[in-house]
Scaffold this active site. Structure first.
Site, PDB file in Angstrom:
ATOM      1  N   LYS A  22      -6.378   9.494  -0.048  1.00 44.84           N
ATOM      2  CA  LYS A  22      -6.423   8.025  -0.169  1.00 44.84           C
ATOM      3  C   LYS A  22      -7.241   7.408   0.961  1.00 44.84           C
ATOM      4  O   LYS A  22      -8.097   6.552   0.726  1.00 44.84           O
ATOM      5  CB  LYS A  22      -4.998   7.455  -0.122  1.00 44.84           C
ATOM      6  CG  LYS A  22      -4.955   5.949   0.051  1.00 44.84           C
ATOM      7  CD  LYS A  22      -3.548   5.412   0.152  1.00 44.84           C
ATOM      8  CE  LYS A  22      -2.977   5.386   1.538  1.00 44.84           C
ATOM      9  NZ  LYS A  22      -3.352   4.239   2.385  1.00 44.84           N
ATOM     10  N   ASN A  23      -6.978   7.843   2.187  1.00 46.97           N
ATOM     11  CA  ASN A  23      -7.635   7.199   3.325  1.00 46.97           C
ATOM     12  C   ASN A  23      -9.107   7.565   3.457  1.00 46.97           C
ATOM     13  O   ASN A  23      -9.819   6.965   4.262  1.00 46.97           O
ATOM     14  CB  ASN A  23      -6.890   7.526   4.624  1.00 46.97           C
ATOM     15  CG  ASN A  23      -5.609   6.737   4.737  1.00 46.97           C
ATOM     16  OD1 ASN A  23      -5.329   5.875   3.900  1.00 46.97           O
ATOM     17  ND2 ASN A  23      -4.817   7.011   5.764  1.00 46.97           N
ATOM     18  N   ARG A  91      -4.658  -3.829   3.816  1.00 44.20           N
ATOM     19  CA  ARG A  91      -5.479  -4.058   5.011  1.00 44.20           C
ATOM     20  C   ARG A  91      -6.842  -3.393   4.930  1.00 44.20           C
ATOM     21  O   ARG A  91      -7.819  -3.882   5.484  1.00 44.20           O
ATOM     22  CB  ARG A  91      -4.756  -3.496   6.226  1.00 44.20           C
ATOM     23  CG  ARG A  91      -3.554  -4.255   6.652  1.00 44.20           C
ATOM     24  CD  ARG A  91      -2.990  -3.633   7.891  1.00 44.20           C
ATOM     25  NE  ARG A  91      -4.025  -3.483   8.896  1.00 44.20           N
ATOM     26  CZ  ARG A  91      -4.423  -4.444   9.707  1.00 44.20           C
ATOM     27  NH1 ARG A  91      -3.856  -5.609   9.664  1.00 44.20           N
ATOM     28  NH2 ARG A  91      -5.387  -4.233  10.591  1.00 44.20           N
ATOM     29  N   CYS A 115       1.434  -6.548   9.516  1.00 45.01           N
ATOM     30  CA  CYS A 115       2.064  -5.854   8.393  1.00 45.01           C
ATOM     31  C   CYS A 115       3.342  -5.215   8.902  1.00 45.01           C
ATOM     32  O   CYS A 115       3.673  -5.335  10.075  1.00 45.01           O
ATOM     33  CB  CYS A 115       1.126  -4.838   7.767  1.00 45.01           C
ATOM     34  SG  CYS A 115       0.932  -3.371   8.732  1.00 45.01           S
ATOM     35  N   ARG A 120      -1.343  -5.028  14.109  1.00 39.03           N
ATOM     36  CA  ARG A 120      -2.600  -4.460  13.629  1.00 39.03           C
ATOM     37  C   ARG A 120      -3.789  -5.422  13.680  1.00 39.03           C
ATOM     38  O   ARG A 120      -4.309  -5.833  12.635  1.00 39.03           O
ATOM     39  CB  ARG A 120      -2.416  -3.902  12.216  1.00 39.03           C
ATOM     40  CG  ARG A 120      -1.433  -2.755  12.193  1.00 39.03           C
ATOM     41  CD  ARG A 120      -1.249  -2.175  10.830  1.00 39.03           C
ATOM     42  NE  ARG A 120      -2.248  -1.183  10.480  1.00 39.03           N
ATOM     43  CZ  ARG A 120      -2.201  -0.479   9.351  1.00 39.03           C
ATOM     44  NH1 ARG A 120      -1.256  -0.676   8.478  1.00 39.03           N
ATOM     45  NH2 ARG A 120      -3.133   0.413   9.083  1.00 39.03           N
ATOM     46  N   ASP A 304       0.862   8.944  10.378  1.00 39.89           N
ATOM     47  CA  ASP A 304       1.209   8.904   8.956  1.00 39.89           C
ATOM     48  C   ASP A 304       2.136  10.051   8.536  1.00 39.89           C
ATOM     49  O   ASP A 304       2.559  10.118   7.376  1.00 39.89           O
ATOM     50  CB  ASP A 304      -0.072   8.920   8.095  1.00 39.89           C
ATOM     51  CG  ASP A 304      -0.795   7.582   8.134  1.00 39.89           C
ATOM     52  OD1 ASP A 304      -0.234   6.610   8.667  1.00 39.89           O
ATOM     53  OD2 ASP A 304      -1.929   7.513   7.630  1.00 39.89           O
ATOM     54  N   ILE A 326       0.944   5.049  18.170  1.00 39.34           N
ATOM     55  CA  ILE A 326      -0.157   4.329  17.486  1.00 39.34           C
ATOM     56  C   ILE A 326       0.278   2.927  17.051  1.00 39.34           C
ATOM     57  O   ILE A 326      -0.439   1.961  17.270  1.00 39.34           O
ATOM     58  CB  ILE A 326      -0.666   5.126  16.259  1.00 39.34           C
ATOM     59  CG1 ILE A 326      -0.983   6.582  16.644  1.00 39.34           C
ATOM     60  CG2 ILE A 326      -1.862   4.433  15.612  1.00 39.34           C
ATOM     61  CD1 ILE A 326      -2.197   6.794  17.486  1.00 39.34           C
ATOM     62  N   ARG A 396       1.457   3.294  -3.777  1.00 44.54           N
ATOM     63  CA  ARG A 396       0.197   2.965  -3.107  1.00 44.54           C
ATOM     64  C   ARG A 396      -0.517   4.235  -2.664  1.00 44.54           C
ATOM     65  O   ARG A 396      -1.756   4.249  -2.606  1.00 44.54           O
ATOM     66  CB  ARG A 396       0.465   2.097  -1.879  1.00 44.54           C
ATOM     67  CG  ARG A 396       0.961   0.714  -2.205  1.00 44.54           C
ATOM     68  CD  ARG A 396       1.085  -0.118  -0.970  1.00 44.54           C
ATOM     69  NE  ARG A 396      -0.196  -0.140  -0.241  1.00 44.54           N
ATOM     70  CZ  ARG A 396      -0.387  -0.711   0.932  1.00 44.54           C
ATOM     71  NH1 ARG A 396       0.603  -1.333   1.525  1.00 44.54           N
ATOM     72  NH2 ARG A 396      -1.566  -0.689   1.516  1.00 44.54           N
TER      73      ARG A 396
HETATM   74  C1  UD1 Z   1      -5.841   4.002   9.476  1.00 40.57           C
HETATM   75  C2  UD1 Z   1      -5.133   4.541   8.255  1.00 40.57           C
HETATM   76  C3  UD1 Z   1      -3.624   4.524   8.465  1.00 40.57           C
HETATM   77  C4  UD1 Z   1      -3.264   5.265   9.736  1.00 40.57           C
HETATM   78  C5  UD1 Z   1      -4.070   4.733  10.918  1.00 40.57           C
HETATM   79  C6  UD1 Z   1      -3.871   5.540  12.196  1.00 40.57           C
HETATM   80  C7  UD1 Z   1      -6.586   4.021   6.413  1.00 40.57           C
HETATM   81  C8  UD1 Z   1      -6.840   3.180   5.211  1.00 40.57           C
HETATM   82  N1  UD1 Z   1      -5.475   3.752   7.103  1.00 40.57           N
HETATM   83  O1  UD1 Z   1      -5.421   2.648   9.626  1.00 40.57           O
HETATM   84  O2  UD1 Z   1      -3.007   5.158   7.333  1.00 40.57           O
HETATM   85  O3  UD1 Z   1      -1.893   5.098  10.007  1.00 40.57           O
HETATM   86  O4  UD1 Z   1      -5.482   4.765  10.614  1.00 40.57           O
HETATM   87  O5  UD1 Z   1      -4.173   6.871  11.978  1.00 40.57           O
HETATM   88  O6  UD1 Z   1      -7.335   4.916   6.725  1.00 40.57           O
HETATM   89  N2  UD1 Z   1      -6.153  -1.710  16.554  1.00 40.57           N
HETATM   90  C9  UD1 Z   1      -6.446  -2.800  17.339  1.00 40.57           C
HETATM   91  N3  UD1 Z   1      -7.606  -3.473  17.085  1.00 40.57           N
HETATM   92  C10 UD1 Z   1      -8.472  -3.109  16.100  1.00 40.57           C
HETATM   93  C11 UD1 Z   1      -8.150  -1.987  15.298  1.00 40.57           C
HETATM   94  C12 UD1 Z   1      -6.990  -1.307  15.549  1.00 40.57           C
HETATM   95  O7  UD1 Z   1      -5.700  -3.154  18.257  1.00 40.57           O
HETATM   96  O8  UD1 Z   1      -9.492  -3.780  15.909  1.00 40.57           O
HETATM   97  C13 UD1 Z   1      -4.907  -0.946  16.807  1.00 40.57           C
HETATM   98  C14 UD1 Z   1      -3.937  -0.922  15.634  1.00 40.57           C
HETATM   99  O9  UD1 Z   1      -3.108  -2.068  15.633  1.00 40.57           O
HETATM  100  C15 UD1 Z   1      -3.181   0.350  15.889  1.00 40.57           C
HETATM  101  C16 UD1 Z   1      -4.255   1.270  16.478  1.00 40.57           C
HETATM  102  O10 UD1 Z   1      -5.272   0.415  16.970  1.00 40.57           O
HETATM  103  O11 UD1 Z   1      -2.175   0.132  16.836  1.00 40.57           O
HETATM  104  C17 UD1 Z   1      -4.864   2.253  15.513  1.00 40.57           C
HETATM  105  O12 UD1 Z   1      -5.258   1.566  14.338  1.00 40.57           O
HETATM  106  P1  UD1 Z   1      -6.428   2.095  13.399  1.00 40.57           P
HETATM  107  O13 UD1 Z   1      -6.794   3.479  13.792  1.00 40.57           O
HETATM  108  O14 UD1 Z   1      -7.495   1.074  13.370  1.00 40.57           O
HETATM  109  O15 UD1 Z   1      -5.690   2.127  11.997  1.00 40.57           O
HETATM  110  P2  UD1 Z   1      -6.234   1.675  10.589  1.00 40.57           P
HETATM  111  O16 UD1 Z   1      -7.679   1.974  10.474  1.00 40.57           O
HETATM  112  O17 UD1 Z   1      -5.765   0.288  10.301  1.00 40.57           O
END
Ligand code: UD1
Length: 416
Positions: A22-23, A91, A115, A120, A304, A326, A396
Site C-alpha cells: 500500500k505505502n 494524509r 490524525c 503529523r 507500522d 516516530i 484501508r
Molecule cells: C509514512 C507511512 C506510514 C508510516 C510512516 C513512518 C505512507 C503512506 N505512510 O507516513 O504508514 O507509519 O511513514 O514510517 O507511506 N513529520 C514532521 N514534518 C513533516 C513530515 C513528517 O514533523 O513535514 C513527522 C511526523 O509527524 C512523524 C515523523 O515525522 O512524527 C515521520 O513521519 P513520516 O515519515 O513523514 O510519515 P508519513 O510519510 O506521513
C-alpha cells in the site's frame, strides 16, 4: 458499519499470498501526474486507500483504470486543487503537491491536519519545496503553492527522517531544473520502489537505498510499466498471526530482506523463520519470549509493526518494553488489548507489557489501521469470541484479511 467476529484459539496452518505494498502504491499512483503518457502499475492490492487516491487523481484529470491486478493511469491534468474532502480522508493525498507543482507550476492542496496517531505536520515537505523555489502561502486551510519560473534543483538536508517528505521532493525534483540532493532522506524500501519507477519514466536518480539521493531534473518524463514490491507490513502482520496462534504458515511473495528488524525481533521472541523460494515459512513450536523493541526509521523496527508486535508480546513469557519514537500518540490499541486481558502499561513513548497466559475475547474498537489489525491478532489467540467494530480502518490497508486468515483455518467472519 461492518464488524469482524473471531473465535480464537486455532493455530494457523496454510499459505497466505502477500499483496503489493500500500505505502508504495500511493506515491507510485501520484507519478501519474508527472507525465501525459500511460503509467501501468502491476501487483496492486485492492484497498480502500488506493480507491481514495484514484478518486483524487480522477478529479485532477488522471483516469485510473483497473485491469486485473494492475492499474493503468493516463490523462492530462485539468485541475491543480486537491480538496479537503479527499485529503482529510487520507494524509497520503498530500503527496500530489510536489508532482502538481513541478508539472503545472501551481497547486492548491488542502492541509491534512492531525490524525489519530499524532499531529503529523508537513513542514518538511513545504520547506523542501520552498528551497526549490516554490512560493507557499496558507489560505483557508489550503496550501497555495506557486513556482512561476518552475522548480529548480536544491541541496536539502532533512532535520529528521520523513518518508512522505522524501517522496514528495523526489517526485518534484525529477521535473525540476538542475540537480537536487536530498540528505538524511528516508531509506524505506517503498522509496527505492518509487525511485525505480521514476527511473523507468526517464528520471535520473542515484543513491537509491542510501540516505542521500541525487536527482538530475528532466524536462519531461514518459510512461512506464512498474511492478509494485510486496507489502512488508502485511508480511510482518501475518508472521505475527502465525506466531501468536502457535501455527505454521507460508508467506508467498514475502521478502525477508525488507524486514530485517522485524525478523530479528521475531527470532528473539522464539519464532522460527525458514526462507524458501518465493517466500518464507513462519512457525512457532515453543513459548513466546518477551522481547524489547524500539521503532525507528528504516532499517529500524517499523512503527507500522508496533501494534501487531505488542499484541504478540501480550501473551509472551516475561515482560517486554516497546518504545515508539516516530509518532507521539500511537498506543491507542493499549486500552483495547487490556480489555482482552492484556497487562500493558503505557507511559509517554514507552509501554511495558507483562505477558499473560491467555487473552479473553471481548468487544473492542479499531482506532487506526495498524491498531485494528493488532486486535485481529489478539482475537485469533484469545479464548472465546472477539468482535471488532469500525473495521473500515482495516480495509484501508489489508486486502481480503478475513479470506486470507480463514484459508489458514482461522474462525473469522465479517458481520455487515
Ligand atoms: C509514512 C507511512 C506510514 C508510516 C510512516 C513512518 C505512507 C503512506 N505512510 O507516513 O504508514 O507509519 O511513514 O514510517 O507511506 N513529520 C514532521 N514534518 C513533516 C513530515 C513528517 O514533523 O513535514 C513527522 C511526523 O509527524 C512523524 C515523523 O515525522 O512524527 C515521520 O513521519 P513520516 O515519515 O513523514 O510519515 P508519513 O510519510 O506521513
Amino acid at each position: 458499519m461492518d464488524r469482524i467476529r473471531i473465535t480464537g484459539g486455532v493455530p494457523l496452518a496454510g499459505s497466505i499470498t502477500i499483496s503489493g505494498a500500500k505505502n508504495a502504491a500511493l506515491p507510485l499512483m501520484t507519478c501519474g501526474l508527472l507525465t501525459d503518457d500511460r503509467l501501468v502499475l502491476s501487483n496492486v492490492a485492492k484497498l480502500a486507500d488506493l480507491q481514495t487516491m484514484a478518486e483524487l487523481l480522477a478529479q485532477h484529470g488522471i483516469a485510473v483504470e483497473p485491469e486485473g491486478r494492475s492499474l493503468s493511469l493516463g490523462g492530462r491534468i485539468t485541475n491543480t486543487e486537491a480538496p479537503y474532502e479527499i485529503v482529510c480522508k487520507m494524509r497520503a493525498s498530500f503527496l500530489v503537491l510536489g508532482s502538481l507543482l513541478a508539472r503545472c507550476r501551481e497547486a492548491r492542496v488542502s492541509l491534512p491536519g492531525g490524525c489519530d496517531i499524532g499531529t503529523r505536520p508537513v513542514d518538511l515537505h513545504l520547506k523542501g519545496l520552498e528551497a526549490m523555489g516554490a512560493v507557499i502561502k496558507l489560505d483557508a486551510g489550503y496550501i497555495d503553492a506557486t513556482a512561476p519560473t518552475g522548480l529548480r534543483g536544491a541541496n536539502i538536508v532533512f532535520p529528521f527522517v520523513s518518508v512522505g517528505a522524501t517522496e514528495n521532493l523526489l517526485m518534484a525534483a525529477s521535473l525540476a531544473e538542475g540537480t537536487t540532493v536530498l540528505k538524511n532522506a528516508a531509506r524505506e524500501p517503498e522509496i527505492a520502489d518509487l525511485a525505480k519507477c521514476l527511473i523507468a519514466m526517464g528520471a535520473e536518480i542515484t543513491g537509491i537505498g542510501t540516505d542521500t539521493l541525487t536527482i538530475e531534473g528532466k524536462k519531461t518524463l514518459h510512461g512506464a510499466d512498474h511492478a509494485i514490491l510486496p507489502d512488508r507490513i502485511e508480511t510482518g502482520t501475518y508472521a505475527c498471526a502465525a506466531a501468536i496462534t502457535g501455527g505454521k504458515i507460508f508467506l508467498e511473495n514475502a521478502r525477508t530482506d525488507d524486514l530485517g528488524a522485524v525478523i530479528s525481533a521475531l527470532t528473539e521472541a522464539g519464532i522460527i523463520i525458514t526462507p524458501a523460494r518465493n517466500g518464507f515459512w513462519i512457525e512457532r513450536t515453543g513459548k513466546l519470549r518477551g522481547t524489547d523493541v524500539k521503532t525507528e526509521p528504516y532499517p529500524g523496527f517499523p512503527t507500522d509493526m508496533q501494534a501487531q508486535f505488542m499484541a504478540l508480546m501480550a501473551v509472551a513469557e516475561g515482560a517486554s518494553m516497546i518504545t515508539e519514537t516516530i509518532f507521539e500518540n500511537r498506543f491507542m490499541h493499549v486500552p483495547e488489548l487490556n480489555r482482552m486481558g492484556a497487562r500493558i502499561n503505557a507511559h509517554a513513548s514507552s509501554a511495558i507489557i507483562r505477558g499473560v497466559h491467555h487473552l479473553s475475547g471481548a468487544q473492542v474498537m479499531a482506532t487506526d489501521l495498524r491498531a485494528s489489525v493488532s486486535l485481529v491478532l489478539a482475537g485469533l489467540a484469545a479464548k472465546g469470541q472477539t468482535t471488532i467494530s469500525r473495521v473500515y480502518h482495516l480495509d484501508r490497508g489489508y486486502e481480503a484479511v478475513e479470506e486470507k486468515l480463514a484459508a489458514c483455518g482461522a474462525k473469522i467472519e465479517r458481520l455487515s
